[in-house]
Design a protein around this motif. Sequence first.
Motif, PDB file in Angstrom:
ATOM      1  N   LEU A 245      23.557   9.543  15.890  1.00 39.01           N
ATOM      2  CA  LEU A 245      22.678   8.407  15.641  1.00 39.01           C
ATOM      3  C   LEU A 245      23.376   7.087  15.973  1.00 39.01           C
ATOM      4  O   LEU A 245      22.757   6.181  16.535  1.00 39.01           O
ATOM      5  CB  LEU A 245      22.224   8.408  14.178  1.00 39.01           C
ATOM      6  CG  LEU A 245      21.199   7.364  13.788  1.00 39.01           C
ATOM      7  CD1 LEU A 245      19.936   7.497  14.626  1.00 39.01           C
ATOM      8  CD2 LEU A 245      20.867   7.477  12.315  1.00 39.01           C
ATOM      9  N   MET A 246      24.671   6.998  15.692  1.00 40.39           N
ATOM     10  CA  MET A 246      25.417   5.778  16.035  1.00 40.39           C
ATOM     11  C   MET A 246      25.481   5.589  17.557  1.00 40.39           C
ATOM     12  O   MET A 246      25.403   4.466  18.049  1.00 40.39           O
ATOM     13  CB  MET A 246      26.824   5.823  15.450  1.00 40.39           C
ATOM     14  CG  MET A 246      26.849   5.652  13.939  1.00 40.39           C
ATOM     15  SD  MET A 246      26.079   4.138  13.358  1.00 40.39           S
ATOM     16  CE  MET A 246      27.145   2.927  14.076  1.00 40.39           C
ATOM     17  N   GLN A 247      25.589   6.679  18.314  1.00 40.18           N
ATOM     18  CA  GLN A 247      25.584   6.585  19.779  1.00 40.18           C
ATOM     19  C   GLN A 247      24.234   6.055  20.262  1.00 40.18           C
ATOM     20  O   GLN A 247      24.176   5.223  21.166  1.00 40.18           O
ATOM     21  CB  GLN A 247      25.875   7.943  20.404  1.00 40.18           C
ATOM     22  CG  GLN A 247      27.295   8.410  20.209  1.00 40.18           C
ATOM     23  CD  GLN A 247      27.508   9.827  20.720  1.00 40.18           C
ATOM     24  OE1 GLN A 247      26.572  10.487  21.171  1.00 40.18           O
ATOM     25  NE2 GLN A 247      28.738  10.289  20.640  1.00 40.18           N
ATOM     26  N   TRP A 248      23.157   6.531  19.671  1.00 50.97           N
ATOM     27  CA  TRP A 248      21.819   6.065  20.054  1.00 50.97           C
ATOM     28  C   TRP A 248      21.639   4.593  19.700  1.00 50.97           C
ATOM     29  O   TRP A 248      20.982   3.855  20.417  1.00 50.97           O
ATOM     30  CB  TRP A 248      20.753   6.923  19.389  1.00 50.97           C
ATOM     31  CG  TRP A 248      20.468   8.182  20.136  1.00 50.97           C
ATOM     32  CD1 TRP A 248      21.146   9.361  20.046  1.00 50.97           C
ATOM     33  CD2 TRP A 248      19.452   8.391  21.105  1.00 50.97           C
ATOM     34  NE1 TRP A 248      20.601  10.275  20.893  1.00 50.97           N
ATOM     35  CE2 TRP A 248      19.552   9.709  21.558  1.00 50.97           C
ATOM     36  CE3 TRP A 248      18.451   7.575  21.642  1.00 50.97           C
ATOM     37  CZ2 TRP A 248      18.707  10.248  22.510  1.00 50.97           C
ATOM     38  CZ3 TRP A 248      17.597   8.115  22.578  1.00 50.97           C
ATOM     39  CH2 TRP A 248      17.729   9.431  23.010  1.00 50.97           C
ATOM     40  N   ARG A 249      22.206   4.148  18.595  1.00 52.80           N
ATOM     41  CA  ARG A 249      22.047   2.746  18.176  1.00 52.80           C
ATOM     42  C   ARG A 249      22.772   1.785  19.107  1.00 52.80           C
ATOM     43  O   ARG A 249      22.422   0.626  19.207  1.00 52.80           O
ATOM     44  CB  ARG A 249      22.547   2.569  16.743  1.00 52.80           C
ATOM     45  CG  ARG A 249      21.631   3.263  15.736  1.00 52.80           C
ATOM     46  CD  ARG A 249      22.039   2.963  14.354  1.00 52.80           C
ATOM     47  NE  ARG A 249      21.744   1.552  14.072  1.00 52.80           N
ATOM     48  CZ  ARG A 249      21.946   0.980  12.910  1.00 52.80           C
ATOM     49  NH1 ARG A 249      22.451   1.672  11.925  1.00 52.80           N
ATOM     50  NH2 ARG A 249      21.659  -0.290  12.731  1.00 52.80           N
ATOM     51  N   ARG A 250      23.796   2.270  19.798  1.00 52.72           N
ATOM     52  CA  ARG A 250      24.553   1.415  20.723  1.00 52.72           C
ATOM     53  C   ARG A 250      23.833   1.222  22.061  1.00 52.72           C
ATOM     54  O   ARG A 250      24.197   0.343  22.826  1.00 52.72           O
ATOM     55  CB  ARG A 250      25.930   2.031  20.980  1.00 52.72           C
ATOM     56  CG  ARG A 250      26.851   1.958  19.785  1.00 52.72           C
ATOM     57  CD  ARG A 250      28.258   2.438  20.129  1.00 52.72           C
ATOM     58  NE  ARG A 250      28.980   2.727  18.911  1.00 52.72           N
ATOM     59  CZ  ARG A 250      29.318   3.942  18.503  1.00 52.72           C
ATOM     60  NH1 ARG A 250      29.026   4.992  19.234  1.00 52.72           N
ATOM     61  NH2 ARG A 250      29.953   4.110  17.375  1.00 52.72           N
ATOM     62  N   LEU A 251      22.836   2.043  22.358  1.00 60.39           N
ATOM     63  CA  LEU A 251      22.130   1.951  23.637  1.00 60.39           C
ATOM     64  C   LEU A 251      21.220   0.722  23.660  1.00 60.39           C
ATOM     65  O   LEU A 251      20.714   0.276  22.631  1.00 60.39           O
ATOM     66  CB  LEU A 251      21.309   3.217  23.879  1.00 60.39           C
ATOM     67  CG  LEU A 251      22.122   4.517  23.965  1.00 60.39           C
ATOM     68  CD1 LEU A 251      21.182   5.714  24.017  1.00 60.39           C
ATOM     69  CD2 LEU A 251      23.031   4.506  25.171  1.00 60.39           C
TER      70      LEU A 251
ATOM     71  N   ARG B 193      27.647  15.023   9.421  1.00 62.75           N
ATOM     72  CA  ARG B 193      28.566  14.104  10.089  1.00 62.75           C
ATOM     73  C   ARG B 193      28.251  14.030  11.574  1.00 62.75           C
ATOM     74  O   ARG B 193      28.249  12.966  12.173  1.00 62.75           O
ATOM     75  CB  ARG B 193      30.006  14.549   9.875  1.00 62.75           C
ATOM     76  CG  ARG B 193      30.995  13.661  10.613  1.00 62.75           C
ATOM     77  CD  ARG B 193      32.394  13.944  10.216  1.00 62.75           C
ATOM     78  NE  ARG B 193      32.574  13.427   8.864  1.00 62.75           N
ATOM     79  CZ  ARG B 193      33.608  13.693   8.095  1.00 62.75           C
ATOM     80  NH1 ARG B 193      34.559  14.460   8.535  1.00 62.75           N
ATOM     81  NH2 ARG B 193      33.696  13.197   6.895  1.00 62.75           N
ATOM     82  N   GLN B 194      27.962  15.176  12.198  1.00 58.20           N
ATOM     83  CA  GLN B 194      27.627  15.181  13.621  1.00 58.20           C
ATOM     84  C   GLN B 194      26.354  14.391  13.881  1.00 58.20           C
ATOM     85  O   GLN B 194      26.275  13.639  14.848  1.00 58.20           O
ATOM     86  CB  GLN B 194      27.461  16.616  14.124  1.00 58.20           C
ATOM     87  CG  GLN B 194      28.752  17.391  14.193  1.00 58.20           C
ATOM     88  CD  GLN B 194      28.524  18.829  14.594  1.00 58.20           C
ATOM     89  OE1 GLN B 194      27.387  19.285  14.730  1.00 58.20           O
ATOM     90  NE2 GLN B 194      29.598  19.566  14.780  1.00 58.20           N
ATOM     91  N   SER B 195      25.355  14.548  13.019  1.00 61.47           N
ATOM     92  CA  SER B 195      24.106  13.831  13.236  1.00 61.47           C
ATOM     93  C   SER B 195      24.296  12.325  13.030  1.00 61.47           C
ATOM     94  O   SER B 195      23.668  11.528  13.711  1.00 61.47           O
ATOM     95  CB  SER B 195      23.005  14.364  12.309  1.00 61.47           C
ATOM     96  OG  SER B 195      23.334  14.121  10.957  1.00 61.47           O
ATOM     97  N   GLY B 196      25.176  11.945  12.118  1.00 64.81           N
ATOM     98  CA  GLY B 196      25.455  10.522  11.920  1.00 64.81           C
ATOM     99  C   GLY B 196      26.134   9.906  13.128  1.00 64.81           C
ATOM    100  O   GLY B 196      25.819   8.788  13.544  1.00 64.81           O
ATOM    101  N   GLU B 197      27.079  10.644  13.722  1.00 62.85           N
ATOM    102  CA  GLU B 197      27.759  10.150  14.920  1.00 62.85           C
ATOM    103  C   GLU B 197      26.781  10.060  16.095  1.00 62.85           C
ATOM    104  O   GLU B 197      26.828   9.123  16.880  1.00 62.85           O
ATOM    105  CB  GLU B 197      28.931  11.067  15.260  1.00 62.85           C
ATOM    106  CG  GLU B 197      30.061  10.985  14.244  1.00 62.85           C
ATOM    107  CD  GLU B 197      31.107  12.062  14.436  1.00 62.85           C
ATOM    108  OE1 GLU B 197      30.957  12.884  15.362  1.00 62.85           O
ATOM    109  OE2 GLU B 197      32.061  12.093  13.650  1.00 62.85           O
TER     110      GLU B 197
END
Length: 112
Positions: A60-66, A54-58
């Motif tokens: 990755l979502m932060q990186w996708r927003r950049l 779950r932490q790695s998914g969150e």
Amino acid sequence: DVQLPRPNWKAALAGNCKGLLTCQQCDKRFSAAVGKCPSCNPSDMPEAPALKRRQSGEQLMQWRRLQAAPVDVTALQFGQTKGIIHLAGGSGGVTLVHLPEGVIGIKPMLMN
């Protein structure tokens, strides 16, 4: 042909039970390594850690927003890197680098 003696698995199993204790309050058996009965002292048990998936998914979502960095390589400031993450995949995956200008992807070539 001579048949070899079979190991006594019941005796071996009983030997492993020496590390078990019986709780005086609830009469349940527990490992001596725990020290206290986990049934009678549930607050002493450590809390389960958060799922790494779950932490790695969150993350990755932060990186996708950049935002993506511009294509001009001379304008990139590699000395001010904010973060690095590697995404595994075919042919070696890709490494994402977060720079002040945005995110770039670094892909290894000719890995043979």
